[in-house]
Design a protein around this motif. Structure first.
Motif, short mmCIF file in Angstrom:
data_model
loop_
_atom_site.label_atom_id
_atom_site.label_comp_id
_atom_site.label_asym_id
_atom_site.label_seq_id
_atom_site.Cartn_x
_atom_site.Cartn_y
_atom_site.Cartn_z
N PRO A 74 1.38 -1.87 9.64
CA PRO A 74 1.06 -2.64 8.43
C PRO A 74 1.31 -1.81 7.17
CG PRO A 74 -0.62 -2.99 10.09
CD PRO A 74 0.29 -1.91 10.63
N GLU A 75 1.85 -2.45 6.15
CA GLU A 75 2.24 -1.73 4.93
C GLU A 75 1.38 -2.05 3.72
OE1 GLU A 75 6.47 -2.00 4.11
OE2 GLU A 75 6.91 -2.27 6.22
N LEU A 76 0.70 -3.18 3.73
CA LEU A 76 -0.03 -3.59 2.53
C LEU A 76 -1.18 -2.66 2.15
CD1 LEU A 76 -0.13 -7.50 2.64
CD2 LEU A 76 1.07 -6.02 1.01
N PRO A 77 -1.98 -2.14 3.08
CA PRO A 77 -3.07 -1.25 2.66
C PRO A 77 -2.57 -0.05 1.84
CG PRO A 77 -3.40 -1.92 4.93
CD PRO A 77 -2.03 -2.41 4.54
N LYS A 78 -1.49 0.56 2.28
CA LYS A 78 -0.94 1.70 1.55
C LYS A 78 -0.40 1.26 0.19
CE LYS A 78 2.48 5.41 1.89
NZ LYS A 78 3.62 5.97 2.69
N ALA A 79 0.27 0.10 0.16
CA ALA A 79 0.81 -0.40 -1.10
C ALA A 79 -0.31 -0.67 -2.11
CB ALA A 79 1.63 -1.66 -0.86
N GLU A 138 -3.18 0.74 -2.30
CA GLU A 138 -3.73 2.02 -2.76
C GLU A 138 -2.80 2.67 -3.78
OE1 GLU A 138 -4.92 6.40 -0.88
OE2 GLU A 138 -4.63 4.67 0.44
N GLU A 139 -1.51 2.66 -3.50
CA GLU A 139 -0.56 3.37 -4.36
C GLU A 139 -0.38 2.71 -5.73
OE1 GLU A 139 2.29 5.36 -0.90
OE2 GLU A 139 3.02 3.65 -2.04
N ILE A 140 -0.45 1.38 -5.79
CA ILE A 140 -0.19 0.70 -7.06
C ILE A 140 -1.47 0.16 -7.68
CG2 ILE A 140 0.18 -1.65 -6.16
CD1 ILE A 140 2.32 0.24 -8.82
N GLY A 141 -2.61 0.55 -7.12
CA GLY A 141 -3.89 0.02 -7.58
C GLY A 141 -4.15 0.20 -9.06
N ASP A 154 1.18 -8.70 -7.64
CA ASP A 154 1.65 -7.40 -8.13
C ASP A 154 1.83 -6.42 -6.97
OD1 ASP A 154 1.58 -8.32 -10.73
OD2 ASP A 154 -0.31 -7.32 -11.24
N VAL A 155 0.89 -6.43 -6.05
CA VAL A 155 0.99 -5.54 -4.88
C VAL A 155 2.23 -5.88 -4.07
CG1 VAL A 155 -0.11 -4.85 -2.72
CG2 VAL A 155 -1.50 -5.17 -4.78
N LEU A 156 2.51 -7.16 -3.90
CA LEU A 156 3.68 -7.57 -3.13
C LEU A 156 4.97 -7.17 -3.83
CD1 LEU A 156 2.39 -11.08 -2.02
CD2 LEU A 156 3.05 -9.22 -0.47
N SER A 157 5.00 -7.27 -5.15
CA SER A 157 6.18 -6.81 -5.89
C SER A 157 6.42 -5.33 -5.60
CB SER A 157 5.98 -7.01 -7.40
OG SER A 157 5.88 -8.38 -7.73
N TYR A 158 5.36 -4.57 -5.59
CA TYR A 158 5.48 -3.13 -5.31
C TYR A 158 5.90 -2.88 -3.86
CZ TYR A 158 4.20 1.73 -4.55
OH TYR A 158 4.23 3.06 -4.21
N ALA A 159 5.35 -3.65 -2.94
CA ALA A 159 5.69 -3.46 -1.52
C ALA A 159 7.17 -3.71 -1.28
CB ALA A 159 4.85 -4.39 -0.65
N LEU A 160 7.75 -4.68 -2.01
CA LEU A 160 9.16 -5.00 -1.82
C LEU A 160 10.07 -4.03 -2.55
CD1 LEU A 160 8.06 -7.68 -0.62
CD2 LEU A 160 9.95 -8.84 -1.77
N PHE A 161 9.74 -3.76 -3.81
CA PHE A 161 10.60 -2.91 -4.65
C PHE A 161 9.73 -1.87 -5.36
CE2 PHE A 161 12.75 -7.06 -4.42
CZ PHE A 161 13.97 -6.66 -3.88
N PRO A 162 9.35 -0.82 -4.66
CA PRO A 162 8.37 0.14 -5.22
C PRO A 162 8.77 0.71 -6.57
CG PRO A 162 8.73 0.55 -2.88
CD PRO A 162 9.74 -0.47 -3.28
#
Length: 464
Positions: free
Chosen positions: A409-414, A416-419, A427-435
């Motif tokens: 799973p990738e969302l928990p890390k995403a 945390e990183e873009i919090g 917003d989190v999904l945008s970061y998960a796709l294109f950090p």
């Protein structure tokens, strides 16, 4: 009264992606959204493909806000998006949690129909997004990536359509990204899929090779329910056949299109001004409007041809264009005949270019090609020969499972990183796709000092 043929308008997504590299801002769309909604179109393609990346990277727009804005103006026509299965809108496989949440939020923010495809026609890579779309209340249009080879027969594609129906598709799209679906094959293929399934069939092609309108006419004769077209200012060439022309022709032949041609003309005049602006500033290269019959020989999409010309020009090697073009089908055959659709089209084109320019075939191999041969993108239509596999990845093993099964799973890390900058799950999904692109966009949005180069500050401190 004749049979009804419905139209999906692509000028807000694939039309502008094919002609002006998806650089149309929302401000160019707003003046005519309500007219587009009331002129009889079945659906508007407004999202997916390269729109998400372009909004963040080039237009300083929030792609989610763009979708919500369009939805607020469009009440009658369906809103449709293009989704690359497990790749979503990016160029790699994402973990299932990202796919599930992205699909859910796409529907919540206004998408009605998700056209879902896999670059290899590997239906294992469609299952998560199809399930998520159905659970979210979206309509699933499973897309067959049309291409040609000894294995890509009418029987192959018809079998694929029945498999997609069993997987939960609400309709089937024949997606001809290179504009190489000929009229006679379109007639046979549409007829066979209609006979084998109980689903509506939508046909998508491009005008690259100059045969798109003929292909649509034969597809309609065979029973196609919906066709993808683009309003005249950004139609034909590497884009879709012209909406107004197809409407007039089909009406004249006794079909019911339900389109208000006078209103279409008003909308087209608005986009003609947009086109002229892009022509003037160089954003629209007239070459994309040309007919390229070689597409029928080499099966190369128009956008891939444009990228190839651009890359060779940058390298000062445009004189080797024909060599690279001829190398493309050879590489494609050796790699198991993948359809030339994103991301495989870019990957095969890059490998062909490197084979020619390096002077030794497969001397230089991009990471993406190695991942593909390792099985990380899915199952090729034809097994790659041991000789070619050894050239590219040596004695490495090839995975045979669904590639996403190997991803954590990738969302928990995403999150945390873009919090620091994320205000929403979108917003989190945008970061998960294109950090990188999303961090820059969200950082500028939330922090007035974000533009200070972080690395420069760190270097200054180190020196002190």
């Amino acid at each position: 009264m004749g049979r009804t043929i419905r139209f999906m308008e692509t000028i807000l997504r694939d039309g502008q992606q094919s002609q002006i590299a998806t650089r149309m801002p929302i401000d160019d769309m707003l003046p005519v959204l309500e007219d587009l909604d009331s002129c009889g179109l079945y659906a508007l393609e407004v999202w997916g493909g390269a729109t998400f990346d372009s909004c963040l990277r080039y237009l300083n727009e929030d792609p989610w806000e763009r979708l919500r804005t369009i939805r607020s103006h469009v009440k009658n026509a369906k809103l449709q998006m293009l989704l690359r299965g497990q790749n979503l809108l990016g160029y790699r496989n994402y973990a299932d949690d990202v796919v599930e949440e992205f699909v859910k939020k796409s529907v919540e923010n206004g998408i009605d129909v998700l056209r879902i495809f896999d670059a290899l026609n590997d239906t294992r890579n469609l299952k998560t997004s199809i399930r998520a779309a159905k659970e979210a209340g979206g309509e699933v249009q499973a897309a067959i990536c049309y291409t040609t080879s000894d294995v890509h027969t009418i029987r192959y594609f018809t079998s694929l359509a029945t498999e997609m129906e069993r997987a939960g598709a609400d309709s089937i799209c024949i997606k001809d990204m290179a504009g190489v679906l000929t009229p006679e094959v379109a007639y046979e293929l549409v007829g066979e899929i209609k006979a084998a399934t109980d689903l509506p069939v939508q046909v998508h092609t491009h005008g690259t090779a100059g045969i798109g309108q003929m292909t649509y006419l034969k597809a309609v004769e065979a029973g196609a329910d919906i066709i993808d077209t683009c309003l005249s200012p950004l139609a034909e060439g590497t884009s879709q056949p012209c909406t107004e022309s197809m409407a007039i022709v089909l009406d004249g032949l006794g079909y019911e299109t339900g389109l208000d041609v006078d209103k279409l003309d008003v909308i087209a005049k608005h986009f003609a001004g947009v086109r002229d602006r892009f022509l003037a500033d160089g954003g629209l290269n007239p070459k994309v409007l040309e007919v390229e019959p070689k597409a029928l020989l080499y099966k190369v999409p128009g956008g891939m041809l444009s990228n190839m010309i651009s890359n060779l020009t940058d390298l000062g090697a445009l004189d080797r264009y024909n060599e690279v073009l001829a190398e493309v089908p050879r590489v494609r055959a050796e790699l198991g005949y993948p359809p030339l659709v994103t991301p495989l089209s870019q990957m095969v084109g890059s490998q062909a270019l490197m084979n020619v320019l390096s002077g030794e075939r497969y001397k230089v191999v991009p990471k993406e090609i190695k991942d593909y041969v390792h099985g990380m993108y899915g199952r090729p239509p034809v097994t790659i020969s041991k000789e070619v596999r050894k050239l590219i990845i040596g004695d490495d093993e090839v995975i045979t499972s669904r590639p996403a099964d190997l991803l954590e799973p990738e969302l928990p890390k995403a999150r945390e990183e873009i919090g620091m900058y994320a205000k929403s799950e979108e917003d989190v999904l945008s970061y998960a796709l294109f950090p990188e692109q999303a961090r820059d966009f969200l950082g500028r949005r939330e922090d007035p000092f974000y533009d200070v180069p972080v690395q420069e500050v760190e270097v200054t401190i180190d020196v002190a």
